[in-house]
Design an enzyme around this catalytic site. Sequence first.
Site, mmCIF file in Angstrom:
data_model
loop_
_atom_site.group_PDB
_atom_site.id
_atom_site.type_symbol
_atom_site.label_atom_id
_atom_site.label_comp_id
_atom_site.label_asym_id
_atom_site.label_seq_id
_atom_site.Cartn_x
_atom_site.Cartn_y
_atom_site.Cartn_z
ATOM 1 N N MET A 19 0.512 -0.991 -0.475
ATOM 2 C CA MET A 19 -0.104 0.411 0.020
ATOM 3 C C MET A 19 0.727 1.027 0.226
ATOM 4 O O MET A 19 1.219 1.510 1.418
ATOM 5 C CB MET A 19 -0.945 0.475 1.292
ATOM 6 N N GLN A 72 8.030 -4.263 -5.316
ATOM 7 C CA GLN A 72 7.294 -3.754 -6.216
ATOM 8 C C GLN A 72 7.691 -2.422 -7.465
ATOM 9 O O GLN A 72 8.218 -1.569 -6.808
ATOM 10 C CB GLN A 72 5.771 -3.607 -5.774
ATOM 11 N N CYS A 102 -2.538 -1.217 -9.785
ATOM 12 C CA CYS A 102 -3.014 0.007 -8.911
ATOM 13 C C CYS A 102 -4.464 0.774 -9.784
ATOM 14 O O CYS A 102 -3.352 1.601 -11.508
ATOM 15 C CB CYS A 102 -1.813 0.901 -8.669
ATOM 16 N N ASN A 205 -6.842 -11.622 -2.919
ATOM 17 C CA ASN A 205 -6.862 -10.596 -2.337
ATOM 18 C C ASN A 205 -8.318 -10.042 -2.374
ATOM 19 O O ASN A 205 -8.606 -10.258 -2.832
ATOM 20 C CB ASN A 205 -5.921 -9.406 -2.578
ATOM 21 N N GLY A 229 -4.950 -6.058 3.382
ATOM 22 C CA GLY A 229 -4.253 -5.348 2.555
ATOM 23 C C GLY A 229 -4.453 -4.275 3.954
ATOM 24 O O GLY A 229 -4.336 -3.880 5.675
HETATM 25 C C1 LIG Z 1 -3.663 3.422 0.285
HETATM 26 C C2 LIG Z 1 -3.004 2.166 -0.637
HETATM 27 C C3 LIG Z 1 -2.219 1.905 -0.982
HETATM 28 C C4 LIG Z 1 -2.111 1.381 -2.596
HETATM 29 N N1 LIG Z 1 -1.273 1.301 -3.452
HETATM 30 C C5 LIG Z 1 -0.719 0.161 -3.706
HETATM 31 C C6 LIG Z 1 0.574 -0.142 -4.643
HETATM 32 O O1 LIG Z 1 1.291 0.863 -4.711
HETATM 33 N N2 LIG Z 1 0.491 -1.108 -5.528
HETATM 34 C C7 LIG Z 1 -0.523 -2.057 -5.123
HETATM 35 O O2 LIG Z 1 -0.276 -3.422 -5.477
HETATM 36 N N3 LIG Z 1 -1.572 -2.178 -4.885
HETATM 37 C C8 LIG Z 1 -1.734 -0.937 -3.730
HETATM 38 N N4 LIG Z 1 -3.040 -0.948 -3.491
HETATM 39 C C9 LIG Z 1 -3.928 -1.823 -3.009
HETATM 40 C C10 LIG Z 1 -3.766 -2.833 -2.283
HETATM 41 O O3 LIG Z 1 -2.274 -3.934 -2.371
HETATM 42 C C11 LIG Z 1 -4.943 -4.406 -2.299
HETATM 43 O O4 LIG Z 1 -4.681 -5.058 -3.704
HETATM 44 C C12 LIG Z 1 -6.640 -3.492 -2.245
HETATM 45 O O5 LIG Z 1 -6.482 -2.659 -0.946
HETATM 46 C C13 LIG Z 1 -7.608 -4.193 -1.984
HETATM 47 O O6 LIG Z 1 -7.222 -5.443 -0.531
HETATM 48 P P1 LIG Z 1 -7.875 -4.785 1.239
HETATM 49 O O7 LIG Z 1 -9.045 -5.221 0.464
HETATM 50 O O8 LIG Z 1 -7.173 -5.839 1.838
HETATM 51 O O9 LIG Z 1 -7.321 -3.868 1.574
HETATM 52 C C14 LIG Z 1 -2.598 0.004 -2.229
HETATM 53 C C15 LIG Z 1 -4.074 0.282 -1.537
HETATM 54 C C16 LIG Z 1 -4.144 1.061 -1.002
HETATM 55 C C17 LIG Z 1 -5.552 0.907 0.064
#
Ligand SMILES: Cc1cc2nc3c(=O)[nH]c(=O)nc-3n(C[C@H](O)[C@H](O)[C@H](O)COP(=O)(O)O)c2cc1C
Length: 335
Positions: A19, A72, A102, A205, A229
């Site tokens: 994240m 990443q 993303c 995920n 996440g």
């Molecule tokens: C604040 C934030 C930043 C994120 N940044 C990235 C990132 O840099 N790269 C990525 O692949 N996913 C990123 N994600 C997505 C998360 O890795 C994840 O796929 C998504 O939040 C769904 O999972 P969760 O429901 O467990 O949060 C981000 C999510 C959030 C909320």
Amino acid sequence: MSLHIGPWALPHPVCAAPMAGVTDRPYRRLCKALGAAYAVSEMAASNPRLWDSVKTARRLDHAGEPDPVAVQIAGADPDMLAEAAVFNVRKGARIIDINMGCPAKKVCNQASGSALLRDEALVGRILERVVAACAPLGVPVTLKTRTGWDRDSRNAVRIARLAEDCGIAALTLHGRTRCDLYTGQAEYDTLRQVRQAIRIPLIANGDIDSPEKARQVLDYTGANAIMVGRAAQGRPWIFREIAHYLAHGTHLPAPTYGELREHLLGHLEDHYTFYGERSGVRSARKHIGWYLADLPGADTLLPRIMTLDSTALQSRALRDWLEDRPATAPAVAEP
Ligand SMILES: Cc1cc2nc3c(=O)[nH]c(=O)nc-3n(C[C@H](O)[C@H](O)[C@H](O)COP(=O)(O)O)c2cc1C
């Protein structure tokens, strides 16, 4: 149940999601100390012109993080991504993860992140090129993506097969499309289809926020692992709670105020050292907000904490507040 990523055998299938702005080195170290078998760093730019910035320098700092360090990368140019992958391996990455999930405008406008899902030929070129660059270094490459661009064009199964053919070592799939952003519920039917279509490990995920949900998603999709996440923000012990439940079918007790104090103040110390005084006090605020969210009485403390502008005052206020709570009582959010 274990997860294999190339040569790395991880002890259990519970992973921390990348994240941006959250999963910095202090946070990843804490997640790993509290039970994440695997954690992926925030996205690193593939553009070499950005590698000298302070922000990128911090993202390249993996000191003290238990292996495997996973970094990443994001971008749309196969050669640039391959170069970025090698650069990150030289800086300590043991696994390279390519971001095609993303939805951020900054990433999508340059036709990278999840926008790449609309150009499968380019996806293939990127994966081949990065795998070819990392293979001689003995570094596996993984892919993290969504189920497709939008609900009418879900192509995760094709992308997954392509990834396997290109030598990708594991696939992480978030059960939403790019156009879903973070709305609605993640769906797991596509993940189940993908699991049946490929042999490489699949990491599920999206919206996994409890031990029970982790069990359900693993059982329904057949995925090899799960990645958490948002539910770990302010709750990094969720990894050991899930790992314990998956292994034994029973719940660990909720952390006490004494444990919360230890984890939160320890996290802040590491955070302040990593970011320095000025940046540290500000960037710590969001973590503090997450840790205290919904704890009884925190609503009066939080506004005051947000105005304190030194790390010493910030951690002192938290220490004092936590010391007023019974150390052995569970620190549980208000229902
Ligand atoms: C604040 C934030 C930043 C994120 N940044 C990235 C990132 O840099 N790269 C990525 O692949 N996913 C990123 N994600 C997505 C998360 O890795 C994840 O796929 C998504 O939040 C769904 O999972 P969760 O429901 O467990 O949060 C981000 C999510 C959030 C909320």
